[in-house]
Design an enzyme around this catalytic site. Structure first.
Site, PDB file in Angstrom:
ATOM      1  N   ARG A  49       0.817  -1.229   0.000  1.00  0.00           N
ATOM      2  CA  ARG A  49       0.000   0.000   0.000  1.00  0.00           C
ATOM      3  C   ARG A  49       0.840   1.264   0.000  1.00  0.00           C
ATOM      4  O   ARG A  49       0.415   2.319  -0.463  1.00  0.00           O
ATOM      5  CB  ARG A  49      -0.971   0.018   1.194  1.00  0.00           C
ATOM      6  CG  ARG A  49      -1.770   1.318   1.282  1.00  0.00           C
ATOM      7  CD  ARG A  49      -2.885   1.318   2.306  1.00  0.00           C
ATOM      8  NE  ARG A  49      -2.484   0.906   3.617  1.00  0.00           N
ATOM      9  CZ  ARG A  49      -1.792   1.675   4.498  1.00  0.00           C
ATOM     10  NH1 ARG A  49      -1.445   2.904   4.184  1.00  0.00           N
ATOM     11  NH2 ARG A  49      -1.472   1.188   5.674  1.00  0.00           N
ATOM     12  N   TYR A  76     -14.564  17.335 -15.766  1.00  0.00           N
ATOM     13  CA  TYR A  76     -15.186  16.027 -15.590  1.00  0.00           C
ATOM     14  C   TYR A  76     -16.126  16.083 -14.376  1.00  0.00           C
ATOM     15  O   TYR A  76     -15.785  16.680 -13.344  1.00  0.00           O
ATOM     16  CB  TYR A  76     -14.082  14.993 -15.376  1.00  0.00           C
ATOM     17  CG  TYR A  76     -14.588  13.597 -15.116  1.00  0.00           C
ATOM     18  CD1 TYR A  76     -15.175  12.849 -16.127  1.00  0.00           C
ATOM     19  CD2 TYR A  76     -14.477  13.030 -13.850  1.00  0.00           C
ATOM     20  CE1 TYR A  76     -15.638  11.576 -15.879  1.00  0.00           C
ATOM     21  CE2 TYR A  76     -14.941  11.746 -13.600  1.00  0.00           C
ATOM     22  CZ  TYR A  76     -15.527  11.028 -14.623  1.00  0.00           C
ATOM     23  OH  TYR A  76     -15.983   9.768 -14.365  1.00  0.00           O
ATOM     24  N   ASP A 102      -5.681  17.767 -16.549  1.00  0.00           N
ATOM     25  CA  ASP A 102      -6.231  16.437 -16.793  1.00  0.00           C
ATOM     26  C   ASP A 102      -6.038  16.147 -18.280  1.00  0.00           C
ATOM     27  O   ASP A 102      -6.673  16.754 -19.136  1.00  0.00           O
ATOM     28  CB  ASP A 102      -7.716  16.406 -16.399  1.00  0.00           C
ATOM     29  CG  ASP A 102      -8.337  15.022 -16.547  1.00  0.00           C
ATOM     30  OD1 ASP A 102      -7.855  14.233 -17.387  1.00  0.00           O
ATOM     31  OD2 ASP A 102      -9.320  14.738 -15.833  1.00  0.00           O
ATOM     32  N   LYS A 155      -9.295   4.934 -19.324  1.00  0.00           N
ATOM     33  CA  LYS A 155      -9.630   5.337 -20.684  1.00  0.00           C
ATOM     34  C   LYS A 155      -8.532   4.884 -21.654  1.00  0.00           C
ATOM     35  O   LYS A 155      -8.310   3.694 -21.768  1.00  0.00           O
ATOM     36  CB  LYS A 155      -9.882   6.847 -20.723  1.00  0.00           C
ATOM     37  CG  LYS A 155     -10.758   7.373 -19.557  1.00  0.00           C
ATOM     38  CD  LYS A 155     -12.187   6.892 -19.608  1.00  0.00           C
ATOM     39  CE  LYS A 155     -12.978   7.157 -18.328  1.00  0.00           C
ATOM     40  NZ  LYS A 155     -13.015   8.543 -17.873  1.00  0.00           N
TER      41      LYS A 155
END
Ligand SMILES: *Cc1c(COP(=O)(O)O)cnc(C)c1O
Length: 387
Positions: free
Chosen positions: A56, A108, A180, A205
């Site tokens: 992690r 977004y 972005d 994407k």
């Protein structure tokens, strides 16, 4: 040898030679790492020797190899991989937006929701400027240490913002710039080379490219990556090693996929421009597009995303979407398969008609994510549905 190009680099991205001769690394599906003795463990904790402690924290060889590949795609010092695009965006905003965030243009939906529902609730000042107000940016950077945040091309009107120009204004006022870069992909646009400080991706994407993994990425300097990695560690936003390995595999075909997405989308855009039932095509690669000149300056390819406005409004557009056969009716984008969505019924459903109009989103707009099927079949599908 001259510096290898992006395709060569990403295909040969590896941190270690595999002892069995495999050209690619094994997947380290592990949460933890064993040590010979306490001293060896203490040496790693004390950073006297290199080693992994706990996945992690970001110390996993499969994830680190992916991150080396991600960084290389945008010629960045550092890459960080995340469990989703929103994980990358939220960690970045929390790490670098504490002194105020100024957004420019359309965002977004998830990002906007995070900014309004969470950042503002945490006491972070968030300002939204319409793209038409971008010249007012300097006035909103009245104290140093702010973060300027935007997307280009934006969803779904594909309008562009000038990364170099906005970065210059931001830097003059002691602000950082995060872009972005999901819609363009690192193959078509490199925000860091244009002046931005942080480049973000929904790797769900184009980077993943097959609509089968959820992941995110940040490319930036070592110094700016560190505080973001700390948020990622403590919010637990790391992706699974298996997903990291899948994403690394996808990245090996990213340059060639993007080339074909660019080619197919341009062919679709040109065909739609001639169609009597299409009133407007929003695609940066068309010379008729408002931001075409800027696109030729800051993009090296125009991408696989475009929007079309069809005659007859909301119902006519829904009809076209429902009659498409090659295109799947689905949100998301960037996969090998073509997808269609009607922004007023999906991504921008929550806005009023007036708010949508302000963003150039008509009722008859259809957003197309042009996939890698044969371009003739994609175009024929649109033509039969429009008929
Ligand atoms: C999809 C998307 C996101 C969010 O990414 P997830 O992987 O779904 O979390 C962020 N920005 C843009 C532009 C997107 O298209």
């Amino acid at each position: 040898m001259t510096t290898p190009g992006p395709a060569t680099r990403i295909i040969h991205n590896r941190r270690h030679q595999d002892q069995h001769g495999s050209p690619y690394s094994p997947v380290y599906n592990t949460t933890t790492y064993r040590f010979e003795n306490t001293q060896a463990l203490l040496d790693v904790i004390g950073k006297r020797t290199e080693g992994n402690l706990y996945t992690r924290w970001g110390t996993n060889p499969t994830i680190q190899e992916l991150e080396q590949g991600l960084a290389g795609l945008e010629n960045a010092e550092a890459g960080l991989a995340f469990a989703s695009g929103m994980a990358a965006i939220s960690a970045t905003l929390l790490a670098h937006g504490r002194k105020g965030i100024v957004c420019v243009g359309d965002l977004y939906g998830g990002t906007q929701e995070f900014l309004i529902n969470h950042c503002q609730a945490l006491g972070i000042s968030v300002t939204f400027l319409f793209r038409e107000q971008q010249n007012e940016l300097a006035e909103h950077l009245n104290a140093p240490g702010k973060l300027v945040y935007f997307e280009t091309p934006a969803n779904p009107n594909m309008r562009l913002l000038d990364i170099g120009k906005l970065s210059e204004v931001a830097h003059q006022h002691g602000a950082l710039v995060a872009v972005d870069n999901t819609f363009a992909s690192p193959i078509n646009q490199k925000p860091l080379e244009l002046g931005a400080d942080l480049a973000l991706h929904s790797a769900s994407k184009y980077l993943g490219g097959h609509s089968d993994i959820t992941a995110g990425a940040l490319m930036t300097s070592q110094q700016l990556a560190e505080p973001v990695a700390a948020w990622r560690k403590n919010l637990g936003q790391l992706l699974a090693p298996e997903t990291a390995a899948l994403l690394s595999r996808s990245l090996r075909t990213l340059p060639v996929r993007i080339r074909q997405h660019n080619e197919n989308a341009l062919a679709v855009a040109r065909a739609m421009e001639k169609h009597p039932k299409v009133t407007k095509v929003h695609y940066p690669g068309l010379s008729s597009f408002d931001d075409h000149e800027l696109a030729t300056q800051q993009m090296t390819g125009f991408g696989g995303m475009l929007s079309i406005d069809v005659t007859g409004g909301r119902e006519a557009a829904a009809n076209v979407a429902d009659n498409l056969k090659v295109f799947l009716l689905a949100t998301s984008l960037g996969g090998v398969e073509s997808l269609v969505s009607q922004p007023c019924a999906t991504s921008h459903y929550g806005l009023s008609q007036q708010e949508r109009e302000q963003r150039g989103i008509g009722e008859g707009m259809l957003r197309l994510s042009v996939g890698l099927e044969d371009a003739e079949d994609i175009i024929a599908d649109l033509q039969q549905a429009l008929a």
